[in-house]
Design an enzyme around this catalytic site. Structure first.
Site, PDB file in Angstrom:
ATOM      1  N   GLY A  27       0.698  -5.156   0.679  1.00  0.00           N
ATOM      2  CA  GLY A  27      -0.493  -5.114  -0.173  1.00  0.00           C
ATOM      3  C   GLY A  27      -0.212  -5.653  -1.559  1.00  0.00           C
ATOM      4  O   GLY A  27      -1.115  -6.088  -2.273  1.00  0.00           O
TER       5      GLY A  27
ATOM      6  N   GLU B  84       4.548  -5.856   6.801  1.00  0.00           N
ATOM      7  CA  GLU B  84       3.772  -4.873   7.568  1.00  0.00           C
ATOM      8  C   GLU B  84       4.169  -4.831   9.043  1.00  0.00           C
ATOM      9  O   GLU B  84       4.154  -3.785   9.663  1.00  0.00           O
ATOM     10  CB  GLU B  84       2.280  -5.170   7.463  1.00  0.00           C
ATOM     11  CG  GLU B  84       1.659  -4.828   6.130  1.00  0.00           C
ATOM     12  CD  GLU B  84       1.753  -5.948   5.117  1.00  0.00           C
ATOM     13  OE1 GLU B  84       2.628  -6.814   5.224  1.00  0.00           O
ATOM     14  OE2 GLU B  84       0.939  -5.933   4.171  1.00  0.00           O
TER      15      GLU B  84
ATOM     16  N   ALA C  12       0.874  -1.174   0.000  1.00  0.00           N
ATOM     17  CA  ALA C  12       0.000   0.000   0.000  1.00  0.00           C
ATOM     18  C   ALA C  12       0.909   1.221   0.000  1.00  0.00           C
ATOM     19  O   ALA C  12       2.098   1.125   0.318  1.00  0.00           O
ATOM     20  CB  ALA C  12      -0.868  -0.023   1.254  1.00  0.00           C
TER      21      ALA C  12
ATOM     22  N   GLU D  38      -0.670  -9.257  -1.164  1.00  0.00           N
ATOM     23  CA  GLU D  38      -2.115  -9.467  -0.977  1.00  0.00           C
ATOM     24  C   GLU D  38      -2.850  -9.353  -2.309  1.00  0.00           C
ATOM     25  O   GLU D  38      -3.824 -10.064  -2.560  1.00  0.00           O
ATOM     26  CB  GLU D  38      -2.646  -8.466   0.036  1.00  0.00           C
ATOM     27  CG  GLU D  38      -2.141  -8.770   1.448  1.00  0.00           C
ATOM     28  CD  GLU D  38      -2.559  -7.718   2.435  1.00  0.00           C
ATOM     29  OE1 GLU D  38      -2.173  -6.550   2.245  1.00  0.00           O
ATOM     30  OE2 GLU D  38      -3.249  -8.055   3.396  1.00  0.00           O
TER      31      GLU D  38
HETATM   32  N1  T1G Z   1       4.659   3.386   0.081  1.00  0.00           N
HETATM   33  C1  T1G Z   1       5.127   4.605  -0.253  1.00  0.00           C
HETATM   34  N2  T1G Z   1       6.409   4.867  -0.601  1.00  0.00           N
HETATM   35  C2  T1G Z   1       7.254   3.819  -0.608  1.00  0.00           C
HETATM   36  C3  T1G Z   1       6.845   2.509  -0.259  1.00  0.00           C
HETATM   37  C4  T1G Z   1       5.474   2.312   0.090  1.00  0.00           C
HETATM   38  N3  T1G Z   1       4.994   1.119   0.393  1.00  0.00           N
HETATM   39  N4  T1G Z   1       7.931   1.694  -0.360  1.00  0.00           N
HETATM   40  C5  T1G Z   1       8.958   2.472  -0.751  1.00  0.00           C
HETATM   41  N5  T1G Z   1       8.569   3.737  -0.899  1.00  0.00           N
HETATM   42  C6  T1G Z   1       9.399   4.863  -1.339  1.00  0.00           C
HETATM   43  C7  T1G Z   1      10.541   5.139  -0.385  1.00  0.00           C
HETATM   44  O1  T1G Z   1      10.094   5.993   0.658  1.00  0.00           O
HETATM   45  C8  T1G Z   1      11.536   5.801  -1.302  1.00  0.00           C
HETATM   46  O2  T1G Z   1      11.072   7.141  -1.490  1.00  0.00           O
HETATM   47  C9  T1G Z   1      11.345   5.076  -2.631  1.00  0.00           C
HETATM   48  O3  T1G Z   1      10.037   4.501  -2.563  1.00  0.00           O
HETATM   49  C10 T1G Z   1      12.359   3.986  -2.841  1.00  0.00           C
HETATM   50  O4  T1G Z   1      12.320   3.153  -1.668  1.00  0.00           O
HETATM   51  C11 T1G Z   1      -2.748  -2.929   3.329  1.00  0.00           C
HETATM   52  C12 T1G Z   1      -0.987  -1.818   4.999  1.00  0.00           C
HETATM   53  C13 T1G Z   1      10.223  -1.966  -1.865  1.00  0.00           C
HETATM   54  C14 T1G Z   1      12.165  -3.144  -0.810  1.00  0.00           C
HETATM   55  O5  T1G Z   1       6.519  -2.236   3.879  1.00  0.00           O
HETATM   56  O6  T1G Z   1      10.673  -2.297   1.760  1.00  0.00           O
HETATM   57  O7  T1G Z   1       0.936  -2.782   2.250  1.00  0.00           O
HETATM   58  O8  T1G Z   1      13.098   8.334  -0.565  1.00  0.00           O
HETATM   59  O9  T1G Z   1      14.686   3.608  -0.974  1.00  0.00           O
HETATM   60  O10 T1G Z   1      15.955   0.262  -1.342  1.00  0.00           O
HETATM   61  O11 T1G Z   1      -1.594  -4.824   3.973  1.00  0.00           O
HETATM   62  O12 T1G Z   1      11.099   0.386  -0.405  1.00  0.00           O
HETATM   63  O13 T1G Z   1      12.880   7.917  -3.028  1.00  0.00           O
HETATM   64  O14 T1G Z   1      11.332   9.551  -1.904  1.00  0.00           O
HETATM   65  O15 T1G Z   1      13.334   1.722   0.086  1.00  0.00           O
HETATM   66  O16 T1G Z   1      14.961  -0.236  -3.679  1.00  0.00           O
HETATM   67  C15 T1G Z   1       3.967  -2.773   3.010  1.00  0.00           C
HETATM   68  C16 T1G Z   1       8.234  -0.957   2.017  1.00  0.00           C
HETATM   69  C17 T1G Z   1       3.291  -1.427   3.098  1.00  0.00           C
HETATM   70  C18 T1G Z   1       7.477  -2.254   1.713  1.00  0.00           C
HETATM   71  C19 T1G Z   1      12.497  -1.116  -2.225  1.00  0.00           C
HETATM   72  N6  T1G Z   1       5.138  -2.686   2.157  1.00  0.00           N
HETATM   73  N7  T1G Z   1       9.243  -0.674   1.025  1.00  0.00           N
HETATM   74  O17 T1G Z   1      13.713  -0.814  -1.581  1.00  0.00           O
HETATM   75  O18 T1G Z   1      14.065   1.581  -2.354  1.00  0.00           O
HETATM   76  S1  T1G Z   1       1.896  -1.451   4.186  1.00  0.00           S
HETATM   77  C20 T1G Z   1       6.339  -2.382   2.683  1.00  0.00           C
HETATM   78  C21 T1G Z   1      10.417  -1.370   1.021  1.00  0.00           C
HETATM   79  C22 T1G Z   1       0.778  -2.441   3.388  1.00  0.00           C
HETATM   80  C23 T1G Z   1      -1.424  -3.581   3.349  1.00  0.00           C
HETATM   81  C24 T1G Z   1      -0.390  -2.877   4.198  1.00  0.00           C
HETATM   82  C25 T1G Z   1      11.443  -0.904   0.018  1.00  0.00           C
HETATM   83  C26 T1G Z   1      11.557  -1.808  -1.226  1.00  0.00           C
HETATM   84  P1  T1G Z   1      12.156   8.312  -1.771  1.00  0.00           P
HETATM   85  P2  T1G Z   1      13.668   2.522  -1.119  1.00  0.00           P
HETATM   86  P3  T1G Z   1      14.780   0.172  -2.260  1.00  0.00           P
END
Ligand code: T1G
Length: 677
Positions: free
Chosen positions: A106, A129, A67, A109
């Protein structure tokens, strides 16, 4: 879809297969316009009689990575995530998720409501998450047990660790592995082959596996999960899946998700997620700044720090020339590096040949001249300004033009060190935390004259070796240790007034710190910075040092330690404190746990406000990152400055005033505005 909705989902057709493509850089997060695009394109594909199967894939670096966390806490926009997913799952035609990169949260999911999943071998699939203080809130805790079973679902949701595609296939999370370079074509072929099978709604599949794993995970992770809410909420949802019908399980999951989403722990952990990434950015850095090449590193000093620092580069394949002044010290240092790598290899972290490779690019020497071809030289010798200036003066003549000259000093003035050279633009601090090959924090100290490209290069190389790098300004203790100082001073004062080391440590450990101030002193060494004169007793610490109570290394410090380094309260320390208190004429009194919090943690916030106001940290969230990654501040409290907002800056100021502290103007400003940082 209104005209101002970004087009982040498109559809192509390959014969009777529709291919829906998400394109929302950088990680294809499920922002509102992505959800809108999915809803519209699936409706179109399902309404098109010529379409017999549907592939969902993503453009760019990765499948949907979750998400859009940046939308959390904002007014909802676009279609509800669960509604979109449920409509995909109910599709009357087989839907195939084509996965590359990371299908996370998500994203996974979404793949789970597709009827089948194909992935490239390098893909990773997970539900991280829990690391954000959340749980998969779009059916993940109810669908995973129906696809991979209870054991794997419980482990995936409560640890948040992703699975490689091969393991996912073994578990049935992925049905087919595609060619690394042919996912698009392989997915279409796989979809065509599924037309005959038709849809396979995950919600209709049966939960299987042994629910006993849930208690086993709780027992195995009790220490690691101490203070956290989310791991237990994830397990409660997986457990619910084993006994409730799907829709009731979904409702339970929703309820648990909302509780976490609106709790302080998730707000804190999401804050740190973004703070860590923000810390990598240097405000005001000229856009065209070119990084310098770092192909070879020099390390001066083969002691604990020099050895640990070297290991960071060696394990990333960056050659290191390590310098000592004496052969026996050099041999000892190299021996410790080898021993550490062998120990890691024994735990399966490296293959033996990898250890040989890493040791093969380590060049020990007694001569600074051998650093002439290094692009980055890190000095890690005795914390003495004269010694450091002497070394930097020599480096100025030896190092090649453009080489970055870094000091690992934990508090000395980088600007003064730079005056020993003719190239202050190349000089900066790289403050590693011990053990340097383990601790993730790296404070990159920016001198008055440090060149922007040198600073940017140090930050980038820090990230490359797996550190969380934070820019710090020149001041005593930079960011972390500068905030540690008032905490340690007040902790000692509290002993004088009647608290015991165990009580102060307990308050900090219950707060969520890995150890308290006195446990930390005993671990690091009570004698650090001691004047070494046993007859000069001007503090409780002097009294302990004079008696050889130098900490764990002597089985005695503020606490006594058994051979397993288990602490116990020391009667002798109580006597020493009493003697010293009597000599100082201080009255002993009952000290409450709350007073310990107010006099050891609140002053840290006060110091952080001063650091911010002086520009020694770029932003409050950088200070939080320093404390999370350098000292183990509990991530579910978001770091000292974020926590100050939760605690109430007005409450903090009132308490500090009550205890006679001088309030930092910025903290006072926040308190008056009743705001956080
Ligand atoms: N939402 C918004 N921005 C995100 C994002 C996300 N989920 N993931 C990464 N970014 C932004 C990050 O802030 C950065 O921004 C840029 O993308 C590159 O990220 C309903 C509630 C995917 C492994 O927890 O683990 O789904 O600094 O530097 O090293 O059940 O990003 O460039 O402006 O980390 O290549 C669950 C979180 C969400 C995954 C890539 N998902 N992201 O790593 O790049 S909650 C996560 C990561 C959810 C549902 C629930 C990593 C990555 P900027 P980065 P990277």
């Amino acid at each position: 879809m209104s005209e101002d909705t970004p087009v982040s989902v498109t559809m192509e057709k390959d014969g009777d297969v529709a291919v829906i493509i998400v394109n929302n850089p950088p990680v294809n997060a499920l922002s509102w316009h992505v959800r809108q695009g999915l809803e519209d394109n699936f409706a179109a594909a399902l309404g098109d009689d010529s379409v017999k199967a549907i592939v969902l894939r993503c453009a760019g670096a990765t499948f949907i990575a979750g998400a859009d966390i940046s939308e959390f806490g904002k007014p909802p926009r676009g279609p509800d995530f669960n509604a979109v997913l449920n409509s995909i799952e109910a599709a009357s035609k087989p839907v195939i998720a084509a996965i590359h990169g990371t299908a996370l949260g998500g994203g996974l999911e979404t793949a789970l409501v597709c009827h089948y999943r194909i992935a490239v071998p390098s893909a990773k699939l997970g539900v991280p998450e829990v690391k954000l203080g959340l749980l998969p809130g779009a059916g993940g805790t109810q669908r995973l047990p129906r696809v991979v079973g209870v054991e794997a679902a419980a482990t995936m949701t409560s640890t948040g660790d992703p699975l490689p595609a091969a393991k996912a296939k073994e578990l049935g999370l992925v049905d087919e592995l595609a060619g690394e370079e042919s996912l698009a074509a392989d997915a279409i072929a796989f979809a065509r082959a599924k037309i005959a099978d038709g849809p396979r709604p995950t919600r209709e599949r049966r939960v299987f596996g042994d629910v006993a794993v849930i208690e086993q995970l709780k027992t195995a992770n009790a220490k690691r999960w101490r203070g956290f809410e989310a791991p237990y909420a994830n397990l409660a949802c997986v457990e619910a899946a084993t006994r409730l019908p799907f829709d009731e399980g979904l409702a339970f999951e929703r309820e648990q998700f909302m509780k976490l989403m609106f709790g302080s722990q998730s707000a804190a952990q999401r804050h740190i997620f973004f703070a860590e990434r923000q810390a990598a950015k240097i405000d005001g850095l000229p856009k065209d700044t070119q990084l310098r090449d770092v192909k070879k590193v020099g390390v001066i000093g083969a002691g604990t720090m020099g050895g640990g620092i070297s290991m960071n580069f060696l394990q990333k394949g960056i050659p290191v020339t390590i310098v000592e002044m004496q052969q026996d010290a050099l041999d000892r240092g190299v021996g410790v590096i080898r021993k550490n790598y062998d120990a890691s290899a024994a735990k399966g972290r490296f293959k033996p040949e990898q250890v040989d490779q890493m040791m093969g690019i380590l060049t020990p020497t007694l001569s600074l001249d051998d650093l002439a071809d290094c692009d980055l030289i890190i000095e890690a010798v005795y914390e003495n300004m004269d010694v450091k200036k002497d070394i930097f003066g020599k480096l100025d003549k030896i190092a090649k033009p453009g080489a970055i000259l870094a000091s690992n000093t934990s508090y000395l003035d980088i600007d003064e060190i730079a005056t020993a050279t003719s190239r202050p633009g190349d000089v900066l601090g790289m403050h590693f935390f011990s053990p340097a090959n383990v601790m993730k924090l790296l404070e990159v100290v920016r001198g008055e004259k440090t060149a922007p490209d040198a600073l940017a290069t140090a930050m980038a190389i820090g990230k490359k070796i797996g550190k969380v790098a934070v820019v710090a300004g020149v001041c005593d203790g930079f960011i972390g240790n500068r905030m540690l100082k008032p905490r340690q001073i007040e902790a000692m004062n509290l002993l004088m007034e009647g608290a015991t080391p165990a009580q102060v440590d307990k308050v900090h450990v219950e707060f969520g710190m890995p150890m308290g101030p006195f446990q930390m002193s005993d671990l690091a060494g009570v004698d650090i910075g001691w004047h070494r004169d046993p007859n000069r007793i001007e503090s409780i610490r002097d009294a302990l040092c004079a008696e050889g109570r130098w900490g764990q290394k002597k089985q005695a410090g503020f606490s006594d330690y058994d051979h397993k380094r288990q602490p116990s309260e020391s009667a002798r320390v109580a006597e020493l404190i009493e003697e010293y208190r009597t000599k100082a004429g201080t009255q002993k009194r009952e000290i409450s746990d709350q007073e310990i919090i107010e006099r050891t943690l609140y002053p840290m916030v006060n110091e952080g406000a001063l650091i911010l106001a002086e520009g020694k940290a770029q932003r409050a969230s950088d200070i939080d990152v320093v404390w999370i990654y350098g000292y183990g501040w509990p991530v579910y409290r978001g770091g000292p400055m974020f926590w100050a907002g939760l605690e109430g800056t007005d409450k903090i100021v009132a308490a500090l005033e009550k205890h006679g502290f001088e309030i930092a103007p910025l903290l006072k400003e926040k308190a008056d505005a009743k705001s956080g940082f």
